[in-house]
Design a protein around this motif. Structure first.
Motif, PDB file in Angstrom:
ATOM      1  N   UNK A   1      -8.510  54.540 -62.810  1.00  0.00           N
ATOM      2  CA  UNK A   1      -8.986  55.824 -62.288  1.00  0.00           C
ATOM      3  C   UNK A   1      -8.323  56.155 -60.956  1.00  0.00           C
ATOM      4  N   UNK A   2      -7.995  55.091 -60.190  1.00  0.00           N
ATOM      5  CA  UNK A   2      -7.316  55.338 -58.913  1.00  0.00           C
ATOM      6  C   UNK A   2      -5.895  55.823 -59.170  1.00  0.00           C
TER       7      UNK A   2
ATOM      8  N   UNK B   1      -5.006  57.507 -61.805  1.00  0.00           N
ATOM      9  CA  UNK B   1      -5.182  58.905 -62.242  1.00  0.00           C
ATOM     10  C   UNK B   1      -5.322  59.825 -61.039  1.00  0.00           C
ATOM     11  N   UNK B   2      -6.158  59.402 -60.075  1.00  0.00           N
ATOM     12  CA  UNK B   2      -6.388  60.219 -58.883  1.00  0.00           C
ATOM     13  C   UNK B   2      -5.070  60.443 -58.149  1.00  0.00           C
ATOM     14  N   UNK B   3      -4.254  59.381 -58.037  1.00  0.00           N
ATOM     15  CA  UNK B   3      -2.959  59.520 -57.367  1.00  0.00           C
ATOM     16  C   UNK B   3      -2.093  60.543 -58.101  1.00  0.00           C
ATOM     17  N   UNK B   4      -2.156  60.519 -59.425  1.00  0.00           N
ATOM     18  CA  UNK B   4      -1.397  61.478 -60.223  1.00  0.00           C
ATOM     19  C   UNK B   4      -1.812  62.913 -59.928  1.00  0.00           C
ATOM     20  N   UNK B   5      -3.131  63.142 -59.845  1.00  0.00           N
ATOM     21  CA  UNK B   5      -3.590  64.518 -59.588  1.00  0.00           C
ATOM     22  C   UNK B   5      -3.220  64.962 -58.171  1.00  0.00           C
ATOM     23  N   UNK B   6      -2.915  64.006 -57.300  1.00  0.00           N
ATOM     24  CA  UNK B   6      -2.502  64.355 -55.937  1.00  0.00           C
ATOM     25  C   UNK B   6      -0.993  64.562 -55.850  1.00  0.00           C
TER      26      UNK B   6
ATOM     27  N   UNK C   1       1.473  62.353 -57.136  1.00  0.00           N
ATOM     28  CA  UNK C   1       2.316  61.161 -57.178  1.00  0.00           C
ATOM     29  C   UNK C   1       2.768  60.892 -58.611  1.00  0.00           C
TER      30      UNK C   1
ATOM     31  N   UNK D   1       0.031  52.558 -55.185  1.00  0.00           N
ATOM     32  CA  UNK D   1      -1.341  52.251 -55.606  1.00  0.00           C
ATOM     33  C   UNK D   1      -1.414  50.919 -56.350  1.00  0.00           C
TER      34      UNK D   1
ATOM     35  N   UNK E   1      -2.553  47.135 -54.633  1.00  0.00           N
ATOM     36  CA  UNK E   1      -3.856  46.639 -55.079  1.00  0.00           C
ATOM     37  C   UNK E   1      -3.719  45.336 -55.874  1.00  0.00           C
TER      38      UNK E   1
END
Lengths: 358, 228
Positions: free
Chosen positions: B122-123, B125-130, B132, B141, B145
């Motif tokens: 999910x992190x 995914x979040x980076x993708x929507x930002x 990246x 990411x 991690x």
């Protein structure tokens, strides 16, 4: 302008929705499992539809017949997830700058200063995400999404994981960013108050389909009837603030059908406000009751009686034309002889009213 | 001070060199393989997984012999590398590095794979929507991690490479100063009539180094669990 027309099949769940979103907030409203979050995933590019297309302004994000499907990072669509999804190895500041790095400088419309100020997170900048409270995390997540200067902001139940107090704090902030940054927002929620307060337009989903769409006042009073959820039915009334009663800490809202009393002293007299009333918070009486603690009684007449089960929902046409929905048992409806045309007083507990600035 | 022959000290130094280079070579290769196994779906994935793990279950002498066939001077790959690039593995310390790396690959891939699988998608995914892309998301990411797991993999790989014997001696023999690592030196000492003490001392050193690396990897793993 957002245009969505997609069909997708996930196991036994079938999604088939078409709607459009314009300026301001478009709310996707419906019970859990209605497909709201699936629609968000499709718009963000985190899932691909089986067929259909999604367009944002003049840009095609996805079109199965043209074999177009932009990856999420090429869509310029920001997402605020229910669980903030902050990157744990970055500070708040670096989380917020993350989207900015990837935004071409020419497209950076949204500046850090105003965002930080609106969301009140200036003092959190050097903190690590794990040290933030739920409400703080969500504010940072909203700021992060905004700073990527998206052309559309998706908010997937951003307040659902927060307690009531936190929601009350953050909701006005979302309202402000909607107005200050003029960014179209698609807001997913199953909380009728949030939707009524924020949305210019509501799309009601149920079991993967659009069952209704339109302005909140026209749509919400019927939405629960569509989905069989009587706690999801609410009416939106518009009125004007009167002079507050400071001694008792009450503020009147003048409506053509009568006076509603809000707890607390709410803003300057004369301001237009939107009031959301859940159907389950409305009682009906055929004459004005005298010895009762409820101080708000609006005049109207029954317009329709809906439902067949033991619980019915009644549309009351208030003086002035607004529709107020009340929930009642079928037995009560029969015993009072409530049917279309019968004049009634709608009793609303003042605590059940929540003021929404228009 | 520990009483050892100069040859033994050379063997210890060589072991460190081989293990260090093997670890450096392993990290990018094992990370790429682990990423592929953790995140990609492709036909033959089980086979690739099996091939990576093969050195774990084969007799080391078989792995060494296979390396000899493939990377020897007349071997399929060895002849090619020698002819075009002048790279020779057979009977060189670089061959010992190759043998150690191949033998350590399964445990290193396994450690890194587990840590990549533990990264919340999910992190990503979040980076993708930002904004990246996949490469930026990996380096900003996923990799940070997964770093604790990668460090654990590196220490395990180092420890395994330090002590590799069977495949090494089969592939590059036991040449003093070139391919005689600690393990080969212990073997040699134990085979000579007056080498008992040296074999014992070297064994003690091997135990200390191996244990040290294992403890270090456990400390890293525990630290990172607390940090997350």
């Amino acid at each position: 302008m957002l245009e969505v027309d997609v069909a997708s099949r996930l196991g036994s769940f079938e999604l088939n929705v078409a709607f459009s979103g314009g300026e301001g907030v478009t709310a996707l409203f419906g019970p859990s499992g209605s497909g709201k979050s699936s629609v968000i995933k499709l718009i963000a590019g985190l899932a691909a539809p089986d067929r259909g297309h999604i367009a944002l302004d003049d840009r095609l994000l996805c079109d199965t017949s043209a074999r177009v499907n932009l990856r999420p990072h090429r869509r310029r669509v920001g997402v605020v997830f229910q669980e903030s999804r902050l990157l744990p190895h970055f500070s708040v500041r670096h989380n917020m700058h993350f989207g900015r790095w990837f935004c071409p400088p020419a497209e950076r419309r949204i500046e850090e200063g105003p965002v930080v100020e609106t969301l009140g997170i200036g003092h959190l900048m050097e903190r690590r995400p794990e040290t933030l409270s739920g409400g703080e995390k969500q504010r940072v997540a909203i700021a992060r999404a905004l700073l990527s200067s998206p052309r559309l902001l998706l908010m997937d139940e951003p307040l659902a994981a927060l307690d009531w107090e936190r929601r009350r704090e953050i909701l006005p902030l979302i309202e402000r960013l909607r107005d200050d940054f003029s960014i179209p927002i698609v807001y997913v929620s199953h909380a009728v108050e949030e939707v009524a307060r924020l949305a210019a337009r509501v799309v009601v989903l149920d079991r993967g389909r659009v069952v209704r769409e339109g302005a909140p006042a026209d749509v919400l009073h019927a939405s629960g009837a569509d989905t069989g959820d009587r706690f999801g039915i609410a009416s939106v009334l518009e009125g004007r603030l009167g002079a507050p009663d400071v001694d008792y800490g009450l503020t009147p809202v003048d409506h053509p059908a009568g006076r509603l009393w809000l707890t607390g002293v709410n803003g300057p007299a004369g301001r237009s406000v939107r009031v959301v009333v859940r159907a389950t918070d409305v009682s009906l009486a055929t004459e004005r009751p005298k010895h009762i603690t409820i101080r708000t009684a609006l005049k109207g007449e029954i317009a329709a009686v809906n439902g067949t089960g033991p619980q019915l929902s009644l549309d009351v046409k208030l003086e002035g034309g607004a529709i107020l929905v009340a929930a009642a048992t079928r037995r009560a409806v029969d015993e009072l002889g409530l049917r279309p045309g019968v004049p009634v007083f709608a009793l609303i507990k003042s605590v059940a009213i929540d003021e929404r600035p228009v | 001070m520990i009483d050892l022959s100069p040859d033994a000290w050379i063997a210890i130094g060589l072991s460190f060199k081989v293990a260090a280079v093997s670890t450096l070579v392993l990290l990018p290769v094992a990370t790429a393989l682990a990423l592929m196994l953790a995140r990609a779906d492709f036909p033959g994935k089980a086979l690739v997984d099996g091939l990576i793990h093969l050195p774990l279950v084969l007799p080391p002498v078989v792995t060494g012999y296979a390396l000899l066939l493939l990377f020897g001077r007349k071997g399929l790959i060895g002849a090619f590398l020698d002819h075009y690039f002048g790279i020779v593995f057979a009977f060189r310390w670089t061959g010992a590095v190759l043998a150690a790396a191949v033998m350590a690959l399964p445990i290193v891939v396994r450690a890194i794979r587990l840590s990549i699988e533990a990264v919340d998608r999910k992190l990503e995914e979040a980076a993708g929507t930002l904004g990246a892309g996949p490469v930026a998301t990996f380096f900003l990411v996923t990799l940070p991690l997964a770093t604790p797991g990668i460090l654990v993999g590196a220490t395990l790989g180092f420890a395994k490479s330090l002590g590799e014997f069977g495949a090494t001696i089969t592939f590059v023999s036991n040449i003093p100063g070139e391919t005689r690592t600690i393990a080969s030196a212990i073997y040699t000492a134990s085979q000579s009539p007056d080498g008992d003490l040296e074999a014992l001392t070297l064994s003690g050193i091997a135990v200390a180094m191996g244990l040290g690396a294992l403890v270090l990897s456990e400390v890293i793993a525990r630290r990172s669990r607390r940090a997350l």
